[in-house]
Design an enzyme around this catalytic site. Structure first.
Site, PDB file in Angstrom:
ATOM      1  N   LYS A  59      94.791  38.958  61.275  1.00  0.00           N
ATOM      2  CA  LYS A  59      94.816  38.837  59.965  1.00  0.00           C
ATOM      3  C   LYS A  59      95.359  37.482  59.277  1.00  0.00           C
ATOM      4  CE  LYS A  59      92.989  42.241  60.571  1.00  0.00           C
ATOM      5  NZ  LYS A  59      91.567  42.431  60.835  1.00  0.00           N
ATOM      6  N   GLU A  85     102.628  39.673  51.586  1.00  0.00           N
ATOM      7  CA  GLU A  85     101.401  39.234  50.618  1.00  0.00           C
ATOM      8  C   GLU A  85     102.151  40.020  49.187  1.00  0.00           C
ATOM      9  OE1 GLU A  85      97.956  40.635  51.198  1.00  0.00           O
ATOM     10  OE2 GLU A  85      97.657  39.438  53.119  1.00  0.00           O
ATOM     11  N   HIS A 143      93.114  55.495  54.354  1.00  0.00           N
ATOM     12  CA  HIS A 143      92.119  54.327  54.935  1.00  0.00           C
ATOM     13  C   HIS A 143      90.892  55.012  55.507  1.00  0.00           C
ATOM     14  CE1 HIS A 143      95.259  51.757  54.092  1.00  0.00           C
ATOM     15  NE2 HIS A 143      96.304  52.488  54.417  1.00  0.00           N
ATOM     16  N   ARG A 185      81.453  44.041  62.682  1.00  0.00           N
ATOM     17  CA  ARG A 185      80.575  45.005  63.370  1.00  0.00           C
ATOM     18  C   ARG A 185      79.617  45.431  62.247  1.00  0.00           C
ATOM     19  NH1 ARG A 185      85.709  47.533  61.763  1.00  0.00           N
ATOM     20  NH2 ARG A 185      84.958  48.775  60.000  1.00  0.00           N
TER      21      ARG A 185
HETATM   22  C1  MV4 Z   1      96.499  45.229  50.187  1.00  0.00           C
HETATM   23  C2  MV4 Z   1      96.421  46.114  49.125  1.00  0.00           C
HETATM   24  C3  MV4 Z   1      97.206  45.636  48.170  1.00  0.00           C
HETATM   25  N1  MV4 Z   1      97.660  44.521  47.849  1.00  0.00           N
HETATM   26  N2  MV4 Z   1      97.041  43.901  50.233  1.00  0.00           N
HETATM   27  C4  MV4 Z   1      94.688  48.368  53.347  1.00  0.00           C
HETATM   28  C5  MV4 Z   1      94.225  48.115  54.725  1.00  0.00           C
HETATM   29  C6  MV4 Z   1      93.920  46.600  54.840  1.00  0.00           C
HETATM   30  N3  MV4 Z   1      92.661  46.403  54.900  1.00  0.00           N
HETATM   31  C7  MV4 Z   1      94.680  45.979  53.718  1.00  0.00           C
HETATM   32  N4  MV4 Z   1      94.980  47.093  52.780  1.00  0.00           N
HETATM   33  C8  MV4 Z   1      95.603  46.694  51.493  1.00  0.00           C
HETATM   34  N5  MV4 Z   1      95.713  45.663  51.295  1.00  0.00           N
HETATM   35  C9  MV4 Z   1      97.785  43.322  49.069  1.00  0.00           C
HETATM   36  N6  MV4 Z   1      98.219  42.498  48.745  1.00  0.00           N
HETATM   37  C10 MV4 Z   1      96.128  47.515  49.383  1.00  0.00           C
HETATM   38  C11 MV4 Z   1      95.453  47.868  50.598  1.00  0.00           C
HETATM   39  C12 MV4 Z   1      94.949  49.206  50.553  1.00  0.00           C
HETATM   40  C13 MV4 Z   1      93.630  49.401  50.935  1.00  0.00           C
HETATM   41  C14 MV4 Z   1      92.899  48.358  50.732  1.00  0.00           C
HETATM   42  C15 MV4 Z   1      91.472  48.742  51.040  1.00  0.00           C
HETATM   43  C16 MV4 Z   1      91.134  49.954  50.923  1.00  0.00           C
HETATM   44  C17 MV4 Z   1      92.073  51.075  50.749  1.00  0.00           C
HETATM   45  C18 MV4 Z   1      93.159  50.602  50.941  1.00  0.00           C
HETATM   46  C19 MV4 Z   1      94.128  51.786  50.640  1.00  0.00           C
HETATM   47  C20 MV4 Z   1      95.665  51.540  50.534  1.00  0.00           C
HETATM   48  C21 MV4 Z   1      95.783  50.127  50.586  1.00  0.00           C
END
Ligand code: MV4
Length: 505
Positions: A116, A200, A235, A292
């Site tokens: 990441k 972040e 998720h 993917r």
């Molecule tokens: C975040 C966020 C809020 N702020 N980053 C969740 C898994 C990974 N793909 C990144 N994720 C998140 N990153 C910041 N700076 C909230 C999430 C997140 C989320 C993102 C996409 C889809 C569903 C989610 C569910 C909870 C938290």
């Protein structure tokens, strides 16, 4: 084009890939575990090779056995689908080293996007907006505190090797920082074997909007617009749509250009997806890239008219993309509901059993991408997603109505599924207004599931339905029914529909 392709997956996506092969005149080789000997993806393929016992570690994750199967059957290429080995750099390398074509991005691009922090660094260099934060591992809580003061609380600690939400911790104030950092590092170490954690700014209440990209080996990289994926729980996405109510043509163009730039910076080819957070003010931030084909690819296919899996094969075989960016604009609205063998009324507990009866929806604008049939045994060995129901209609309102109608046509008997959950979602006011975020589902689950009928009502409805079915069979029509009223079942009840269908079969 290839003569023969090995499909290194199972279930609905394996069948989807077999279908794409056949439409291109390509022979498909399935692989399978002992549990899947009679699965649809095995039967629909031209040949099939047994990998081993049911557990994935002894079958679908056996890269060596899969490559041996490809070589033994004379396949020229391997399509990994999603999950399993699809994003393992070593497997993409091993396929290439065996003289086979990998139907996906270069192993180097998989590796670059797998970390990441490396992905963030690439995106920043490409000018793609990322969430304010760092790109290097935190040394200690003091360093974390210094950075958190700079961006302001709340902040989010994330595993550098992570993805999918593991090793993430929200921190609201300085006093929580040290213990949260420790917890995140421990979780990251356990999940990924790497305890590197970075920080972040935490974006509150955003949407999850992702951009599909497609690149060939001749320098063309296009975006195919966005998918809205905010309806998720822990998720796991449940509903996806294209386009997103929150994305204007102008924003689509900017997010698309940002995704294309990130993909180019990674040396990407084939199909991929850039995940973004989109906040209430319209700012968007790159999160990560999925290297993917994704579960939700059909909604993009329906609104663009571009068959992504066919193009994955065409690109891998060296074809040039015949479109330019201006050719691509979403037409109408598509929605996908994931039909999982989970019981939403019971904390989404996975349900097992044999599919005793299956009635599939059809009609205008309805697509069923499934991997089950009557008789399929649903076990705990694999992912609970049985199928995807996807609809396409001119407007979002019509797509929701169409999905509701198609869900009413769907009957799956023998295992609990998320079907009723999706019906309640299609009826939900917030969903219908598009007023959703990534937190919406977890905050509204109780109210959605509060509409469950109690056990006694269900039994009485079943009895009423059986009586009504019998009456129908003997020539009486089922109309507005006193029997249904007595059983506390609304006249539009699913029981009545099923009873009528059974009676008239
Ligand atoms: C975040 C966020 C809020 N702020 N980053 C969740 C898994 C990974 N793909 C990144 N994720 C998140 N990153 C910041 N700076 C909230 C999430 C997140 C989320 C993102 C996409 C889809 C569903 C989610 C569910 C909870 C938290």
């Amino acid at each position: 084009m290839f003569g023969k392709v090995l499909v290194a997956n199972r279930g609905e996506i394996a069948l989807r890939i077999v279908r794409a092969c056949h439409e291109l005149g390509v022979k498909a080789v399935a692989v399978y575990s002992e549990a899947d000997a009679r699965a649809p993806h095995v039967r629909e393929a031209d040949e099939a090779v047994l990998l081993g016992p049911a557990p994935s570690s002894e079958s679908y994750l056996r890269g060596d056995a899969i490559i041996a199967a490809a070589l033994a059957t004379g396949a020229e290429a391997v399509h990994p689908g999603y999950g399993f080995l699809s994003e393992r750099e070593w497997f993409a390398c091993a396929v290439r080293d065996a003289g086979l074509v990998w139907i996906g991005p270069p192993a180097e691009a998989i590796a670059a996007m797998g970390s990441k922090t490396a992905a963030r660094t690439l995106a920043i260099a490409a000018g793609t907006p990322v969430v304010p934060g760092t790109t290097t591992a935190l040394r200690d809580a003091d360093e974390a505190a210094e950075i958190a003061e700079r961006f302001g609380y709340p902040v989010l600690l994330k595993a550098a090797a992570g993805g999918g939400g593991k090793g993430m911790r929200v921190v609201h104030q300085r006093s929580e920082l040290a213990s949260s950092l420790q917890a995140a590092q421990r979780e990251a170490k356990n999940a990924f074997g790497d305890d590197a954690v970075y920080v972040e700014k935490y974006i509150v209440g955003p949407r999850h909007v992702e951009i599909q990209v497609l690149g060939d080996h001749h320098g063309t990289m296009l975006h195919l617009g966005e998918r809205e994926c905010s309806i998720q729980r822990r998720h796991q996405k449940m509903i996806e749509e294209a386009p997103s109510v929150a994305v204007t043509p102008e924003l689509r163009a900017r997010m698309g250009a940002a995704a294309v730039a990130a993909a180019r910076a990674a040396g990407y080819t084939n199909a991929g997806t850039c995940e973004f957070l989109l906040d209430a003010s319209g700012e968007f931030y790159f999160l990560e890239m999925n290297t993917r084909i994704q579960v939700e690819h059909p909604v993009t296919e329906l609104v663009t008219g571009i068959d992504l899996v066919q193009w994955q094969l065409r690109i891998a075989s060296g074809e040039k993309l015949p479109f330019v960016q201006d050719d691509i604009a979403p037409l109408g609205w598509a929605i996908e509901c994931r039909i999982t063998s989970e019981d939403p009324a019971n904390g989404f507990l996975p349900s097992t059993g044999r599919v005793r009866y299956l009635h599939l929806p059809s009609g205008p604008g309805v697509r069923w991408d499934g991997g089950i049939e009557t008789g399929s045994e649903i076990t705990l060995f694999y992912d609970p997603m049985l199928a995807k129901l996807i609809v396409h209609a001119p407007t979002r309102e019509q797509a929701i109505a169409r999905m509701h109608r198609a869900l009413l046509e769907l009957t799956i008997d023998g295992v609990d599924t998320a079907r009723d959950f999706h019906l309640r979602m299609m009826e939900n006011d917030d969903f219908r207004r598009g007023a959703i975020s990534i937190q919406w589902l977890e905050q509204h689950l109780d109210e959605l599931l509060g509409q469950q009928p109690d056990r006694d009502s269900v039994v009485r409805a079943a009895i009423a339905a059986a009586l009504l079915a019998d009456r129908d069979r003997t020539g009486h029509r089922v109309g507005a029914s006193p029997l249904a009223a007595a059983a506390e079942v609304p006249d539009e009840s699913t029981w009545l529909r099923v009873a009528r269908r059974e009676a008239l079969r």
